[in-house]
Design a protein around this motif. Structure first.
Motif, PDB file in Angstrom:
ATOM      1  N   ALA A  64      12.552  -2.234 137.141  1.00 26.00           N
ATOM      2  CA  ALA A  64      12.789  -3.143 136.023  1.00 26.00           C
ATOM      3  C   ALA A  64      12.123  -2.579 134.787  1.00 26.00           C
ATOM      4  CB  ALA A  64      12.220  -4.513 136.354  1.00 26.00           C
ATOM      5  N   LEU A  65      12.770  -2.775 133.670  1.00 25.90           N
ATOM      6  CA  LEU A  65      12.249  -2.287 132.404  1.00 25.90           C
ATOM      7  C   LEU A  65      12.252  -3.447 131.415  1.00 25.90           C
ATOM      8  CD1 LEU A  65      11.459   0.242 130.721  1.00 25.90           C
ATOM      9  CD2 LEU A  65      13.872   0.514 130.202  1.00 25.90           C
ATOM     10  N   HIS A  66      11.072  -3.759 130.912  1.00 23.90           N
ATOM     11  CA  HIS A  66      10.991  -4.836 129.930  1.00 23.90           C
ATOM     12  C   HIS A  66      10.189  -4.336 128.737  1.00 23.90           C
ATOM     13  CE1 HIS A  66       9.686  -9.164 128.733  1.00 23.90           C
ATOM     14  NE2 HIS A  66      10.645  -8.690 127.992  1.00 23.90           N
ATOM     15  N   LEU A  67      10.848  -4.249 127.605  1.00 24.29           N
ATOM     16  CA  LEU A  67      10.189  -3.768 126.391  1.00 24.29           C
ATOM     17  C   LEU A  67      10.508  -4.700 125.241  1.00 24.29           C
ATOM     18  CD1 LEU A  67      11.169   0.022 126.534  1.00 24.29           C
ATOM     19  CD2 LEU A  67       8.907  -0.904 127.024  1.00 24.29           C
ATOM     20  N   LYS A  68       9.637  -4.683 124.260  1.00 27.13           N
ATOM     21  CA  LYS A  68       9.929  -5.401 123.013  1.00 27.13           C
ATOM     22  C   LYS A  68      10.085  -4.348 121.936  1.00 27.13           C
ATOM     23  CE  LYS A  68       8.372  -9.678 124.498  1.00 27.13           C
ATOM     24  NZ  LYS A  68       8.163 -11.055 124.079  1.00 27.13           N
ATOM     25  N   LEU A  69      11.134  -4.480 121.176  1.00 28.43           N
ATOM     26  CA  LEU A  69      11.469  -3.464 120.191  1.00 28.43           C
ATOM     27  C   LEU A  69      11.252  -4.011 118.789  1.00 28.43           C
ATOM     28  CD1 LEU A  69      14.822  -2.461 121.923  1.00 28.43           C
ATOM     29  CD2 LEU A  69      12.515  -1.655 122.459  1.00 28.43           C
ATOM     30  N   SER A  70      10.555  -3.239 117.992  1.00 28.16           N
ATOM     31  CA  SER A  70      10.211  -3.685 116.646  1.00 28.16           C
ATOM     32  C   SER A  70      10.946  -2.867 115.588  1.00 28.16           C
ATOM     33  CB  SER A  70       8.691  -3.554 116.457  1.00 28.16           C
ATOM     34  OG  SER A  70       8.355  -3.777 115.116  1.00 28.16           O
ATOM     35  N   ASP A  71      11.490  -3.592 114.613  1.00 25.48           N
ATOM     36  CA  ASP A  71      12.153  -2.945 113.482  1.00 25.48           C
ATOM     37  C   ASP A  71      11.062  -2.595 112.477  1.00 25.48           C
ATOM     38  OD1 ASP A  71      13.775  -2.120 111.472  1.00 25.48           O
ATOM     39  OD2 ASP A  71      14.784  -4.033 111.175  1.00 25.48           O
ATOM     40  N   GLY A  72      10.534  -1.398 112.603  1.00 27.42           N
ATOM     41  CA  GLY A  72       9.423  -0.985 111.735  1.00 27.42           C
ATOM     42  C   GLY A  72       8.090  -1.170 112.448  1.00 27.42           C
ATOM     43  N   VAL A  73       7.032  -0.975 111.698  1.00 25.72           N
ATOM     44  CA  VAL A  73       5.686  -1.067 112.272  1.00 25.72           C
ATOM     45  C   VAL A  73       5.409  -2.487 112.757  1.00 25.72           C
ATOM     46  CG1 VAL A  73       3.221  -0.841 111.771  1.00 25.72           C
ATOM     47  CG2 VAL A  73       4.842   0.787 110.781  1.00 25.72           C
ATOM     48  N   TYR A  74       4.827  -2.594 113.936  1.00 24.82           N
ATOM     49  CA  TYR A  74       4.447  -3.892 114.483  1.00 24.82           C
ATOM     50  C   TYR A  74       2.933  -3.923 114.584  1.00 24.82           C
ATOM     51  CZ  TYR A  74       4.212  -7.953 117.528  1.00 24.82           C
ATOM     52  OH  TYR A  74       3.928  -9.174 118.062  1.00 24.82           O
ATOM     53  N   THR A  75       2.323  -4.862 113.892  1.00 28.81           N
ATOM     54  CA  THR A  75       0.861  -4.860 113.835  1.00 28.81           C
ATOM     55  C   THR A  75       0.231  -5.797 114.855  1.00 28.81           C
ATOM     56  OG1 THR A  75       1.036  -6.486 112.069  1.00 28.81           O
ATOM     57  CG2 THR A  75       0.659  -4.201 111.408  1.00 28.81           C
ATOM     58  N   GLY A  76       1.047  -6.675 115.430  1.00 29.88           N
ATOM     59  CA  GLY A  76       0.484  -7.637 116.376  1.00 29.88           C
ATOM     60  C   GLY A  76       0.286  -7.027 117.749  1.00 29.88           C
ATOM     61  N   PHE A  77       0.009  -7.888 118.690  1.00 29.50           N
ATOM     62  CA  PHE A  77      -0.162  -7.454 120.066  1.00 29.50           C
ATOM     63  C   PHE A  77       0.657  -8.391 120.923  1.00 29.50           C
ATOM     64  CE2 PHE A  77      -2.316  -8.048 124.153  1.00 29.50           C
ATOM     65  CZ  PHE A  77      -2.299  -6.746 124.606  1.00 29.50           C
ATOM     66  N   ASP A  78       1.373  -7.831 121.858  1.00 25.78           N
ATOM     67  CA  ASP A  78       2.196  -8.672 122.717  1.00 25.78           C
ATOM     68  C   ASP A  78       1.706  -8.564 124.151  1.00 25.78           C
ATOM     69  OD1 ASP A  78       5.117 -10.064 122.352  1.00 25.78           O
ATOM     70  OD2 ASP A  78       4.725  -9.370 124.390  1.00 25.78           O
ATOM     71  N   GLU A  79       1.407  -9.715 124.770  1.00 26.79           N
ATOM     72  CA  GLU A  79       0.856  -9.690 126.129  1.00 26.79           C
ATOM     73  C   GLU A  79       1.939  -9.429 127.171  1.00 26.79           C
ATOM     74  OE1 GLU A  79       1.166 -13.102 124.844  1.00 26.79           O
ATOM     75  OE2 GLU A  79      -0.162 -12.366 123.280  1.00 26.79           O
ATOM     76  N   GLU A  80       3.161  -9.787 126.840  1.00 30.94           N
ATOM     77  CA  GLU A  80       4.222  -9.734 127.843  1.00 30.94           C
ATOM     78  C   GLU A  80       4.749  -8.344 128.132  1.00 30.94           C
ATOM     79  OE1 GLU A  80       7.581 -12.407 127.376  1.00 30.94           O
ATOM     80  OE2 GLU A  80       6.323 -13.553 125.990  1.00 30.94           O
ATOM     81  N   ALA A  81       4.848  -7.550 127.089  1.00 34.20           N
ATOM     82  CA  ALA A  81       5.503  -6.257 127.286  1.00 34.20           C
ATOM     83  C   ALA A  81       5.039  -5.261 126.232  1.00 34.20           C
ATOM     84  CB  ALA A  81       7.021  -6.430 127.187  1.00 34.20           C
ATOM     85  N   ASP A  82       5.255  -3.993 126.513  1.00 37.94           N
ATOM     86  CA  ASP A  82       4.943  -2.963 125.525  1.00 37.94           C
ATOM     87  C   ASP A  82       5.884  -3.100 124.334  1.00 37.94           C
ATOM     88  OD1 ASP A  82       2.977  -1.874 127.079  1.00 37.94           O
ATOM     89  OD2 ASP A  82       4.301  -0.392 128.010  1.00 37.94           O
ATOM     90  N   VAL A  83       5.351  -2.843 123.167  1.00 41.56           N
ATOM     91  CA  VAL A  83       6.166  -2.888 121.956  1.00 41.56           C
ATOM     92  C   VAL A  83       6.489  -1.455 121.521  1.00 41.56           C
ATOM     93  CG1 VAL A  83       6.247  -3.585 119.532  1.00 41.56           C
ATOM     94  CG2 VAL A  83       5.135  -5.066 121.216  1.00 41.56           C
ATOM     95  N   VAL A  84       7.753  -1.205 121.312  1.00 44.67           N
ATOM     96  CA  VAL A  84       8.176   0.113 120.836  1.00 44.67           C
ATOM     97  C   VAL A  84       8.684  -0.044 119.413  1.00 44.67           C
ATOM     98  CG1 VAL A  84       9.682   2.093 121.274  1.00 44.67           C
ATOM     99  CG2 VAL A  84       8.890   0.690 123.185  1.00 44.67           C
ATOM    100  N   GLU A  85       8.199   0.800 118.523  1.00 46.46           N
ATOM    101  CA  GLU A  85       8.591   0.696 117.116  1.00 46.46           C
ATOM    102  C   GLU A  85       9.669   1.721 116.761  1.00 46.46           C
ATOM    103  OE1 GLU A  85       4.815   1.579 115.421  1.00 46.46           O
ATOM    104  OE2 GLU A  85       4.117  -0.486 115.480  1.00 46.46           O
ATOM    105  N   PHE A  86      10.622   1.261 115.956  1.00 50.00           N
ATOM    106  CA  PHE A  86      11.654   2.168 115.437  1.00 50.00           C
ATOM    107  C   PHE A  86      11.624   2.052 113.922  1.00 50.00           C
ATOM    108  CE2 PHE A  86      12.987   1.053 119.685  1.00 50.00           C
ATOM    109  CZ  PHE A  86      13.304   2.297 120.220  1.00 50.00           C
ATOM    110  N   TYR A  87      11.806   3.187 113.263  1.00 51.38           N
ATOM    111  CA  TYR A  87      11.579   3.194 111.816  1.00 51.38           C
ATOM    112  C   TYR A  87      12.825   3.351 110.953  1.00 51.38           C
ATOM    113  CZ  TYR A  87       6.977   3.794 113.770  1.00 51.38           C
ATOM    114  OH  TYR A  87       5.851   3.628 114.525  1.00 51.38           O
ATOM    115  N   ASP A  88      14.002   3.433 111.580  1.00 52.83           N
ATOM    116  CA  ASP A  88      15.176   3.614 110.710  1.00 52.83           C
ATOM    117  C   ASP A  88      16.171   2.466 110.853  1.00 52.83           C
ATOM    118  OD1 ASP A  88      16.178   4.125 113.180  1.00 52.83           O
ATOM    119  OD2 ASP A  88      17.179   5.995 112.652  1.00 52.83           O
ATOM    120  N   GLY A  89      15.657   1.306 111.255  1.00 51.64           N
ATOM    121  CA  GLY A  89      16.514   0.130 111.313  1.00 51.64           C
ATOM    122  C   GLY A  89      17.421   0.052 112.521  1.00 51.64           C
ATOM    123  N   SER A  90      17.280   1.018 113.436  1.00 47.29           N
ATOM    124  CA  SER A  90      18.112   0.938 114.620  1.00 47.29           C
ATOM    125  C   SER A  90      17.338   1.310 115.882  1.00 47.29           C
ATOM    126  CB  SER A  90      19.344   1.823 114.460  1.00 47.29           C
ATOM    127  OG  SER A  90      18.966   3.137 114.150  1.00 47.29           O
TER     128      SER A  90
END
Ligand SMILES: [Zn+2]
Length: 130
Positions: A64-90
């Motif tokens: 199973a793969l569970h990720l949270k994807l951020s449009d740009g820099v994400y400064t918070g912290f998420d307990e549920e899943a790793d946050v992956v940042e993308f910088y070009d809007g996609s």
């Protein structure tokens, strides 16, 4: 394969991506805090190196793969899943599969032949030096 963040709404969007024998099947959905949820299953095979004999072998992957994807820099912290940042809007599915396969390769893997050898020794799983 890239998916614009703008195109992901509150309704689940199917996503499927394959690369080099590995595939990701799941859904994208806009969640809280402007993050996009990726809930997926990663399956297929990946070539890894045995930590005992150094030989490459194919490892079956089905997890199973569970990720949270951020449009740009994400400064918070998420307990549920790793946050992956993308910088070009996609969302770049290739980047996701690459980083997941890289982290699998960093794990310790023991090839079937070495596992069997271990079993023949005395049935214990203790480390042995040859
Ligand atoms: Zn081995």
């Amino acid at each position: 394969m890239k998916i614009a963040f703008k195109k992901v709404g509150p309704n689940k969007k199917q996503v499927h991506y394959e690369k080099e024998g590995l595939s990701i099947d799941g859904t994208l959905q806009r969640g809280e805090k402007s993050l996009v949820d990726l809930g997926a299953r990663m399956s297929g095979r990946i070539e890894v190196e045995c930590i005992r004999c150094g030989e490459p072998f194919w490892l079956d992957v089905d997890e199973a793969l569970h990720l949270k994807l951020s449009d740009g820099v994400y400064t918070g912290f998420d307990e549920e899943a790793d946050v992956v940042e993308f910088y070009d809007g996609s969302i770049d599915m290739e980047e996701i599969i690459d980083s997941e396969s890289a982290s699998i390769k960093l794990d310790y893997h023991i090839c079937p032949a070495c596992k069997q050898k271990e079993g023949e020794d005395d049935g214990s799983t203790k480390e042995t030096c040859e």
